[in-house]
Design a protein around this motif. Structure first.
Motif, PDB file in Angstrom:
ATOM      1  N   GLY A 153       0.822  -1.212   0.000  1.00 58.21           N
ATOM      2  CA  GLY A 153       0.000   0.000   0.000  1.00 58.21           C
ATOM      3  C   GLY A 153       0.853   1.257   0.000  1.00 58.21           C
ATOM      4  O   GLY A 153       0.580   2.208  -0.737  1.00 58.21           O
ATOM      5  N   LEU A 154       1.907   1.257   0.804  1.00 55.77           N
ATOM      6  CA  LEU A 154       2.803   2.415   0.874  1.00 55.77           C
ATOM      7  C   LEU A 154       3.496   2.651  -0.472  1.00 55.77           C
ATOM      8  O   LEU A 154       3.577   3.778  -0.951  1.00 55.77           O
ATOM      9  CB  LEU A 154       3.865   2.198   1.960  1.00 55.77           C
ATOM     10  N   VAL A 155       3.980   1.567  -1.074  1.00 56.21           N
ATOM     11  CA  VAL A 155       4.675   1.681  -2.360  1.00 56.21           C
ATOM     12  C   VAL A 155       3.711   2.140  -3.454  1.00 56.21           C
ATOM     13  O   VAL A 155       4.101   2.834  -4.402  1.00 56.21           O
ATOM     14  CB  VAL A 155       5.338   0.329  -2.736  1.00 56.21           C
ATOM     15  N   ALA A 156       2.435   1.789  -3.319  1.00 52.55           N
ATOM     16  CA  ALA A 156       1.421   2.213  -4.294  1.00 52.55           C
ATOM     17  C   ALA A 156       1.018   3.669  -4.086  1.00 52.55           C
ATOM     18  O   ALA A 156       0.241   4.221  -4.872  1.00 52.55           O
ATOM     19  CB  ALA A 156       0.194   1.312  -4.190  1.00 52.55           C
ATOM     20  N   GLY A 157       1.554   4.296  -3.029  1.00 48.86           N
ATOM     21  CA  GLY A 157       1.283   5.712  -2.787  1.00 48.86           C
ATOM     22  C   GLY A 157       0.055   5.983  -1.944  1.00 48.86           C
ATOM     23  O   GLY A 157      -0.435   7.118  -1.891  1.00 48.86           O
ATOM     24  N   LEU A 158      -0.461   4.944  -1.268  1.00 50.99           N
ATOM     25  CA  LEU A 158      -1.662   5.125  -0.442  1.00 50.99           C
ATOM     26  C   LEU A 158      -1.312   5.742   0.910  1.00 50.99           C
ATOM     27  O   LEU A 158      -0.251   5.454   1.483  1.00 50.99           O
ATOM     28  CB  LEU A 158      -2.358   3.783  -0.220  1.00 50.99           C
ATOM     29  N   ALA A 159      -2.210   6.569   1.416  1.00 46.11           N
ATOM     30  CA  ALA A 159      -2.052   7.142   2.758  1.00 46.11           C
ATOM     31  C   ALA A 159      -2.388   6.082   3.799  1.00 46.11           C
ATOM     32  O   ALA A 159      -3.060   5.086   3.497  1.00 46.11           O
ATOM     33  CB  ALA A 159      -2.966   8.352   2.917  1.00 46.11           C
ATOM     34  N   SER A 191      10.396   7.359   0.347  1.00 45.39           N
ATOM     35  CA  SER A 191      10.968   7.374  -1.009  1.00 45.39           C
ATOM     36  C   SER A 191      12.046   6.301  -1.159  1.00 45.39           C
ATOM     37  O   SER A 191      12.173   5.666  -2.210  1.00 45.39           O
ATOM     38  CB  SER A 191      11.549   8.752  -1.337  1.00 45.39           C
ATOM     39  N   GLU A 192      12.814   6.078  -0.084  1.00 45.21           N
ATOM     40  CA  GLU A 192      13.847   5.046  -0.122  1.00 45.21           C
ATOM     41  C   GLU A 192      13.200   3.658  -0.199  1.00 45.21           C
ATOM     42  O   GLU A 192      13.676   2.775  -0.916  1.00 45.21           O
ATOM     43  CB  GLU A 192      14.736   5.146   1.120  1.00 45.21           C
ATOM     44  N   LEU A 193      12.095   3.477   0.524  1.00 42.78           N
ATOM     45  CA  LEU A 193      11.379   2.204   0.483  1.00 42.78           C
ATOM     46  C   LEU A 193      10.876   1.931  -0.939  1.00 42.78           C
ATOM     47  O   LEU A 193      11.050   0.826  -1.474  1.00 42.78           O
ATOM     48  CB  LEU A 193      10.194   2.228   1.454  1.00 42.78           C
ATOM     49  N   VAL A 194      10.276   2.941  -1.554  1.00 45.91           N
ATOM     50  CA  VAL A 194       9.764   2.796  -2.918  1.00 45.91           C
ATOM     51  C   VAL A 194      10.908   2.440  -3.868  1.00 45.91           C
ATOM     52  O   VAL A 194      10.766   1.562  -4.728  1.00 45.91           O
ATOM     53  CB  VAL A 194       9.063   4.091  -3.380  1.00 45.91           C
ATOM     54  N   ARG A 195      12.055   3.091  -3.703  1.00 46.11           N
ATOM     55  CA  ARG A 195      13.191   2.844  -4.612  1.00 46.11           C
ATOM     56  C   ARG A 195      13.690   1.412  -4.509  1.00 46.11           C
ATOM     57  O   ARG A 195      13.869   0.743  -5.522  1.00 46.11           O
ATOM     58  CB  ARG A 195      14.333   3.821  -4.295  1.00 46.11           C
ATOM     59  N   VAL A 196      13.911   0.921  -3.272  1.00 47.16           N
ATOM     60  CA  VAL A 196      14.482  -0.429  -3.127  1.00 47.16           C
ATOM     61  C   VAL A 196      13.500  -1.503  -3.571  1.00 47.16           C
ATOM     62  O   VAL A 196      13.889  -2.509  -4.179  1.00 47.16           O
ATOM     63  CB  VAL A 196      14.972  -0.718  -1.696  1.00 47.16           C
ATOM     64  N   VAL A 197      12.215  -1.304  -3.315  1.00 45.10           N
ATOM     65  CA  VAL A 197      11.216  -2.283  -3.740  1.00 45.10           C
ATOM     66  C   VAL A 197      11.091  -2.279  -5.261  1.00 45.10           C
ATOM     67  O   VAL A 197      10.976  -3.350  -5.883  1.00 45.10           O
ATOM     68  CB  VAL A 197       9.849  -1.996  -3.086  1.00 45.10           C
ATOM     69  N   THR A 198      11.161  -1.103  -5.859  1.00 46.40           N
ATOM     70  CA  THR A 198      11.101  -1.004  -7.327  1.00 46.40           C
ATOM     71  C   THR A 198      12.305  -1.704  -7.959  1.00 46.40           C
ATOM     72  O   THR A 198      12.155  -2.456  -8.925  1.00 46.40           O
ATOM     73  CB  THR A 198      11.055   0.470  -7.771  1.00 46.40           C
TER      74      THR A 198
END
Length: 203
Positions: A153-159, A191-198
């Protein structure tokens, strides 16, 4: 280029093998040669920090078949194909099969060395990226099912509230899971979480 890099020269022409060995020796690059692709495959040498230079036409397994066999085995080693002028269409076919480069005979020594150094550098970068990706995947594997759902959910940009609604839990509970995710994934910011998961999901 790593100091322990090695180039595997595969050619049924003994003179051509020795010539390339001499060139690489003079350039300070470790080299090991094989008289055929079949001998190379049978030997199963270590492929880390390595690249292959092979003639496109050889008795038994040819250069293109070698590229395809290494790919089938999951080996990411770069392969440079040497070709005669008449074999350029074959070399293009080899590139489509996954070869890193092809060089026409007779080749300039500096052109060959530049191609080899480029292939070895790309090999090192690829191995570092694979290691980093594997590390992230291992961290992801340590997450509980609910932590993974919150992370998705966080990586998808959800609050937090939207994640809480979707998972039918309280926003406060989402915050607890979020903190666990950040700790287990070893990141400090979203943002770091999104980057590493991507990066980990790239294949």
């Amino acid at each position: 280029m790593p100091s322990d890099s090695i180039v595997y020269v595969i050619d049924d022409d003994e003179g051509a093998r020795h010539s390339l060995e001499f060139l690489l020796d003079c350039a300070g690059i470790r080299v090991r040669s094989f008289p055929s692709a079949d001998a190379f495959l049978k030997s199963s040498p270590p492929l880390s920090d390595a690249c292959v230079v092979t003639d496109v036409r050889m008795p038994g397994t040819g250069g293109i078949e070698l590229v395809e066999e290494l790919k089938r085995r999951g080996a990411s080693i770069p392969v440079i194909v040497i070709t005669g002028h008449a074999d350029v269409p074959l070399a293009i076919q080899a590139m489509k099969s996954g070869a890193a480069d092809f060089i026409e005979k007779p080749f300039d020594d500096e052109v060959m060395l530049a191609a080899i150094r480029s292939a070895l550098s790309q090999q090192e970068e690829g191995e570092q990226a694979d290691a980093a990706r594997q590390e992230v995947l291992e961290r992801m594997a340590s997450l509980s099912r609910r932590e993974r759902e919150v992370m998705d959910g966080l990586v998808a940009g959800l609050a937090n509230k939207a994640i809480a609604f979707d998972l039918e839990i309280s926003p406060r509970t989402v915050e607890v899971y979020r903190a666990n995710v950040m700790m287990k994934m070893q990141v400090k910011t979203l943002s770091e979480l999104v980057r590493v998961v991507t990066v980990a999901s790239l294949r």
